[in-house]
Enzyme design. Structure first.
Site, PDB file in Angstrom:
ATOM      1  CE  LYS A 123      -9.474   1.553   2.292  1.00 44.69           C
ATOM      2  NZ  LYS A 123      -9.760   3.219   1.941  1.00 44.69           N
ATOM      3  NE  ARG A 139     -11.196   9.480   8.724  1.00 45.21           N
ATOM      4  CZ  ARG A 139     -10.077   8.697   7.965  1.00 45.21           C
ATOM      5  NH1 ARG A 139     -10.510   7.493   7.575  1.00 45.21           N
ATOM      6  NH2 ARG A 139      -9.021   9.084   7.829  1.00 45.21           N
ATOM      7  CG  HIS A 192      -1.675   1.289   1.182  1.00 44.58           C
ATOM      8  ND1 HIS A 192      -2.557   1.611   0.410  1.00 44.58           N
ATOM      9  CD2 HIS A 192      -1.413   2.465   1.789  1.00 44.58           C
ATOM     10  CE1 HIS A 192      -3.271   2.778   0.690  1.00 44.58           C
ATOM     11  NE2 HIS A 192      -2.574   3.355   1.437  1.00 44.58           N
ATOM     12  CG  ASP A 244     -12.488   2.529   4.734  1.00 42.80           C
ATOM     13  OD1 ASP A 244     -12.297   3.457   5.570  1.00 42.80           O
ATOM     14  OD2 ASP A 244     -12.523   2.629   3.523  1.00 42.80           O
ATOM     15  CB  SER A 261      -9.457   4.280   6.584  1.00 41.60           C
ATOM     16  OG  SER A 261      -9.825   4.276   5.152  1.00 41.60           O
TER      17      SER A 261
HETATM   18  N1  URA Z   1      -6.427   6.778   2.278  1.00 41.47           N
HETATM   19  C1  URA Z   1      -7.633   5.911   2.845  1.00 41.47           C
HETATM   20  O1  URA Z   1      -8.119   4.667   2.191  1.00 41.47           O
HETATM   21  N2  URA Z   1      -7.840   5.992   4.087  1.00 41.47           N
HETATM   22  C2  URA Z   1      -7.727   7.173   4.720  1.00 41.47           C
HETATM   23  O2  URA Z   1      -8.319   7.452   5.905  1.00 41.47           O
HETATM   24  C3  URA Z   1      -6.740   8.007   4.014  1.00 41.47           C
HETATM   25  C4  URA Z   1      -6.364   7.624   3.145  1.00 41.47           C
END
Ligand code: URA
Length: 410
Positions: free
Chosen positions: A187, A168, A82, A161, A183
């Site tokens: 994922k 958010r 990531h 999320d 978050s």
């Molecule tokens: N990318 C995400 O998937 N979540 C976040 O909170 C910030 C960046």
């Protein structure tokens, strides 16, 4: 569970139990906890933070708010990366097929670009026919056939999320390390991974502006990843100049094809090899050899074909998506290129139309910048510093007018 008391407890600096966090996420996902309460809790977390135990519980609760990819007991190791995102960050398109050449499975779920940061899905969708929205059954099919797949989040994965991020985004609670950690990791871990490498960037073109902030986020993500049983590691990278030599969707795919064919650029290849060697079973030099031999290039073509993309378009992306107005921006004097500011170039590329300011905006695949010179190199007067691809004459002129603010030659 009395939600106002939990919000008050967090507001006053208390910790929530794993059971309380699970109950909150379940209630929120089912629509039994109103958005105003979740927004208040997110703001309390923003100010008070969370302990590593709370962040782990939040990540786990969000991970289990929907479906997860399930793999057979004897399936190959699942690995992924990531990146927190940067300008010209195109590493995924090279890394996923390279790792698949190593016999690993890479079920990569990625996102779209927002603000100055480009998104992997937008880049892939510039390949004619390429499908990024696959069902879980199709994801399994491509993985079994090719070893890697690159897709968007399915409707069933991490619904908590999706809902929480949307809140958010409009309540000023995105920049919270525990919320970002939960978050991102919920994922990624929904992919059913064994190993994960995190590319956390800092600098003018990154979400985190300082090395220290990036370090804190990296520490939080590695701690939670490991607590949830995934071998996690991190690479902090500076994002003060764009990665590689292009920024913009089709232009970046064209650069990835050159890199997959063994023609660099060096900084891009180095990041890919550093990240790949953190999760692979082969050494960095063995991975470099796979890249040089064209193994990853062949694998990338197989993946593109398996996801409906036109393989014959890959070597001519610059003509498949040709911007009508292209101009070189040249150095007015000689010297050493000291600054090619990633944040500034990202803004130019966004204004050209390659990115989106709001989630619903369309992106223009053809526009952006390429032939971006690298800092530290000696530049002669009249040398090309960057080339701009624009949709209109006005957009081109605007880009050429603002570029000098972002480039210094000393
Ligand atoms: N990318 C995400 O998937 N979540 C976040 O909170 C910030 C960046």
């Amino acid at each position: 569970m009395h939600i106002p008391s939990l919000i008050g407890h967090k507001r006053d600096g208390g910790s929530l139990t794993a059971g309380e966090i699970r109950a909150v996420i379940q209630a929120f996902t089912r629509g039994e906890m109103p958005d105003y309460q979740m927004s208040a809790l997110a703001m309390a977390i923003y100010f008070q933070g969370m302990t590593p135990e709370e962040t782990t519980a939040l990540t786990e609760a969000m991970l289990h708010s929907g479906s997860t990819l399930q793999w057979a007991e004897n399936a190959p190791l699942r690995v992924d990366k990531h990146s927190t995102g940067g300008i010209g960050d195109k590493t995924s398109l090279i890394l996923a097929p390279l790792l698949a050449c190593d016999g690993l499975w890479v079920p990569m779920i990625s996102g779209r670009g927002l603000g100055i940061t480009g998104g992997t899905l937008d880049k892939l969708e510039s390949i004619p026919g390429f499908r990024t929205q696959l069902s879980e059954e199709e994801i399994h099919g491509v993985i079994e056939k090719v070893g890697c797949v690159m897709v968007g989040q399915t409707a069933g994965i991490c619904p908590a999320d999706k809902k929480l991020y949307a809140l958010r985004d409009v309540t000023g609670t995105v920049p919270s390390i525990p919320l970002i950690t939960a978050s991102i990791l919920s994922k990624k871990l929904a992919e059913g991974l064994n190993r994960l490498v995190l590319d956390v960037k800092w600098g003018s073109g990154a979400f985190m502006k300082t090395n220290e902030e990036a370090h804190q986020l990296a520490q939080s993500m590695v701690t939670v990843g490991r607590a949830l049983g995934v071998r996690s590691s991190v690479r902090l990278s500076e994002m003060n100049e764009p990665t590689g030599e292009s920024a913009g969707n089709a232009l970046e795919v064209a650069e990835c094809v050159r890199c997959l064919q063994g023609h660099g650029p060096q900084d891009l290849e180095d990041i890919v090899l550093d990240l790949a060697s953190a999760v692979s079973i082969s050494s960095r030099s063995e991975l470099a050899e796979m890249l040089r031999r064209g193994d990853a290039w062949r694998k990338f073509q197989q993946m593109v074909a398996a996801q409906g993309g036109k393989v014959s378009a890959l070597e001519k992306m610059a003509t498949v998506h040709k911007a009508p107005f292209i101009a070189e921006f040249k150095a007015t004097h000689s010297g050493m290129l000291q600054r090619m500011d990633a944040g500034g170039i990202g803004k130019v590329v966004l204004e050209l139309g390659a990115g989106r300011s709001k989630a619903a905006d369309p992106v223009d695949f053809a526009v952006g910048c390429d032939r971006i010179a690298k800092t530290g190199t000696e530049i002669g007067g009249g040398d090309v510093l960057i080339r701009v691809h624009a949709r209109t004459q006005t957009a081109l002129e605007h880009a050429l007018a603002v570029l000098p603010q972002h480039i210094d030659i000393v």
